[in-house]
Design a protein around this motif. Structure first.
Motif, short mmCIF file in Angstrom:
data_model
loop_
_atom_site.label_atom_id
_atom_site.label_comp_id
_atom_site.label_asym_id
_atom_site.label_seq_id
_atom_site.Cartn_x
_atom_site.Cartn_y
_atom_site.Cartn_z
N ALA A 114 -6.41 17.36 -11.14
CA ALA A 114 -7.46 18.32 -10.75
C ALA A 114 -8.39 17.71 -9.72
CB ALA A 114 -8.22 18.77 -11.99
N ALA A 115 -8.73 16.42 -9.92
CA ALA A 115 -9.62 15.75 -8.96
C ALA A 115 -8.94 15.62 -7.60
CB ALA A 115 -10.02 14.37 -9.49
N ILE A 116 -7.64 15.28 -7.60
CA ILE A 116 -6.90 15.16 -6.34
C ILE A 116 -6.83 16.53 -5.65
CG2 ILE A 116 -4.63 14.69 -5.34
CD1 ILE A 116 -4.23 12.63 -7.60
N THR A 117 -6.53 17.57 -6.41
CA THR A 117 -6.43 18.92 -5.84
C THR A 117 -7.77 19.38 -5.27
OG1 THR A 117 -4.69 19.42 -7.42
CG2 THR A 117 -5.74 21.28 -6.33
N PHE A 118 -8.84 19.16 -6.03
CA PHE A 118 -10.17 19.56 -5.57
C PHE A 118 -10.56 18.80 -4.31
CE2 PHE A 118 -14.75 18.83 -5.37
CZ PHE A 118 -15.18 20.14 -5.27
N THR A 119 -10.32 17.49 -4.32
CA THR A 119 -10.67 16.67 -3.15
C THR A 119 -9.85 17.10 -1.93
OG1 THR A 119 -11.14 14.82 -4.63
CG2 THR A 119 -10.86 14.30 -2.30
N GLY A 120 -8.56 17.32 -2.14
CA GLY A 120 -7.72 17.76 -1.02
C GLY A 120 -8.15 19.11 -0.48
N GLY A 121 -8.45 20.06 -1.38
CA GLY A 121 -8.92 21.38 -0.94
C GLY A 121 -10.24 21.31 -0.20
N TYR A 122 -11.15 20.50 -0.71
CA TYR A 122 -12.45 20.34 -0.05
C TYR A 122 -12.28 19.75 1.35
CZ TYR A 122 -17.09 18.65 1.03
OH TYR A 122 -18.28 18.40 1.65
N ILE A 123 -11.46 18.72 1.44
CA ILE A 123 -11.23 18.08 2.73
C ILE A 123 -10.56 19.05 3.69
CG2 ILE A 123 -9.88 16.29 3.90
CD1 ILE A 123 -10.41 14.54 1.39
N LEU A 124 -9.59 19.79 3.20
CA LEU A 124 -8.89 20.76 4.05
C LEU A 124 -9.87 21.77 4.62
CD1 LEU A 124 -6.10 21.87 5.01
CD2 LEU A 124 -6.24 23.39 3.05
N VAL A 125 -10.72 22.32 3.76
CA VAL A 125 -11.65 23.35 4.21
C VAL A 125 -12.75 22.76 5.08
CG1 VAL A 125 -13.38 25.01 3.44
CG2 VAL A 125 -11.16 24.91 2.32
N SER A 126 -13.36 21.66 4.66
CA SER A 126 -14.53 21.14 5.37
C SER A 126 -14.19 20.39 6.65
CB SER A 126 -15.35 20.24 4.46
OG SER A 126 -14.62 19.07 4.15
N ARG A 127 -13.05 19.74 6.71
CA ARG A 127 -12.75 18.90 7.86
C ARG A 127 -11.70 19.47 8.81
NH1 ARG A 127 -16.87 15.50 8.36
NH2 ARG A 127 -17.35 14.54 6.37
N ILE A 128 -10.80 20.28 8.32
CA ILE A 128 -9.70 20.72 9.16
C ILE A 128 -9.82 22.19 9.52
CG2 ILE A 128 -7.19 20.98 9.27
CD1 ILE A 128 -7.03 18.50 7.43
N VAL A 129 -10.03 23.06 8.53
CA VAL A 129 -10.08 24.50 8.79
C VAL A 129 -11.39 24.89 9.46
CG1 VAL A 129 -10.04 26.78 7.72
CG2 VAL A 129 -8.48 25.00 6.91
N ARG A 130 -12.51 24.32 9.02
CA ARG A 130 -13.82 24.69 9.56
C ARG A 130 -13.91 24.53 11.08
NH1 ARG A 130 -18.34 21.90 10.66
NH2 ARG A 130 -20.27 23.06 10.67
N PRO A 131 -13.49 23.40 11.67
CA PRO A 131 -13.56 23.30 13.14
C PRO A 131 -12.69 24.34 13.86
CG PRO A 131 -13.29 21.12 12.18
CD PRO A 131 -13.12 22.12 11.07
N TRP A 132 -11.58 24.73 13.26
CA TRP A 132 -10.74 25.76 13.90
C TRP A 132 -11.45 27.11 13.92
CZ3 TRP A 132 -5.50 24.62 11.10
CH2 TRP A 132 -4.92 23.49 11.64
N VAL A 133 -12.21 27.39 12.87
CA VAL A 133 -12.88 28.68 12.76
C VAL A 133 -14.20 28.69 13.53
CG1 VAL A 133 -13.93 30.31 11.15
CG2 VAL A 133 -11.80 29.16 10.53
N PHE A 134 -15.01 27.66 13.36
CA PHE A 134 -16.35 27.64 13.96
C PHE A 134 -16.46 26.79 15.21
CE2 PHE A 134 -17.14 28.45 9.40
CZ PHE A 134 -17.69 29.72 9.53
N GLY A 135 -15.39 26.18 15.62
CA GLY A 135 -15.44 25.30 16.79
C GLY A 135 -15.62 23.86 16.36
N SER A 136 -15.34 22.97 17.29
CA SER A 136 -15.42 21.55 16.94
C SER A 136 -16.87 21.12 16.81
CB SER A 136 -14.71 20.71 18.00
OG SER A 136 -15.41 20.81 19.22
N PRO A 137 -17.16 20.15 15.94
CA PRO A 137 -18.55 19.71 15.75
C PRO A 137 -19.11 19.02 16.98
CG PRO A 137 -17.04 18.51 14.29
CD PRO A 137 -16.22 19.50 15.05
N GLU A 138 -18.27 18.60 17.92
CA GLU A 138 -18.77 17.91 19.12
C GLU A 138 -19.49 18.86 20.05
OE1 GLU A 138 -15.25 17.53 18.45
OE2 GLU A 138 -15.75 15.87 17.15
N LEU A 139 -19.22 20.15 19.93
CA LEU A 139 -19.85 21.12 20.84
C LEU A 139 -21.26 21.26 20.53
CD1 LEU A 139 -17.08 23.82 20.99
CD2 LEU A 139 -17.58 22.09 22.66
#
Length: 139
Positions: A114-139
């Motif tokens: 459960a901890a691995i799944t939660f961590t992986g899901g959090y990382i996926l959403v916060s680090r990978i999917v979010r920049p695709w949706v809202f743009g890269s944080p460097e902008l």
């Protein structure tokens, strides 16, 4: 020659940039028909006035885009290195967590999964999917 033929030939002469009537038939008609003679004079005056107009200034971005038409557009190659570094950064701790679970009793292993799944899901959403949706944080 009738007036329609005369006027059509006048347009052809204007397009050829000839100001004089070269055809004897046209000269005879212009001498006999005052309306066609006036039409020819007005048409020549309009042509002269249009040729004397200053050329409009074309904006530089428009010129650049026109000049680049027909040339193949070169796209930069995909930058895989940041993605590989990011995947390694999160994959290694995940694999360690997955490996550590085997050292604990069997009834605690679902908590590690459960901890691995939660961590992986959090990382996926916060680090990978979010920049695709809202743009890269460097902008």
């Amino acid at each position: 020659m009738n007036c329609d033929e005369f006027r059509e030939r006048c347009h052809v002469l204007i397009d050829a940039r000839k100001s004089e009537l070269t055809d004897e038939e046209m000269r005879a008609h212009a001498g006999a028909c005052q309306d066609c003679a006036d039409f020819r004079r007005e048409l020549m005056a309009i042509d002269v006035a249009l040729r004397e107009l200053p050329a409009p200034v074309i904006p530089a971005p428009l010129l650049d885009s026109i000049r680049s038409m027909g040339q193949p557009e070169v796209f930069p190659p995909p930058a895989w290195r940041p993605d590989i570094v990011r995947a390694a950064r999160y994959l290694i701790p995940g694999l360690l967590l997955w490996g550590v679970q085997w050292a604990f009793p069997e009834d605690l292993r679902p908590f590690f999964l459960a901890a691995i799944t939660f961590t992986g899901g959090y990382i996926l959403v916060s680090r990978i999917v979010r920049p695709w949706v809202f743009g890269s944080p460097e902008l």
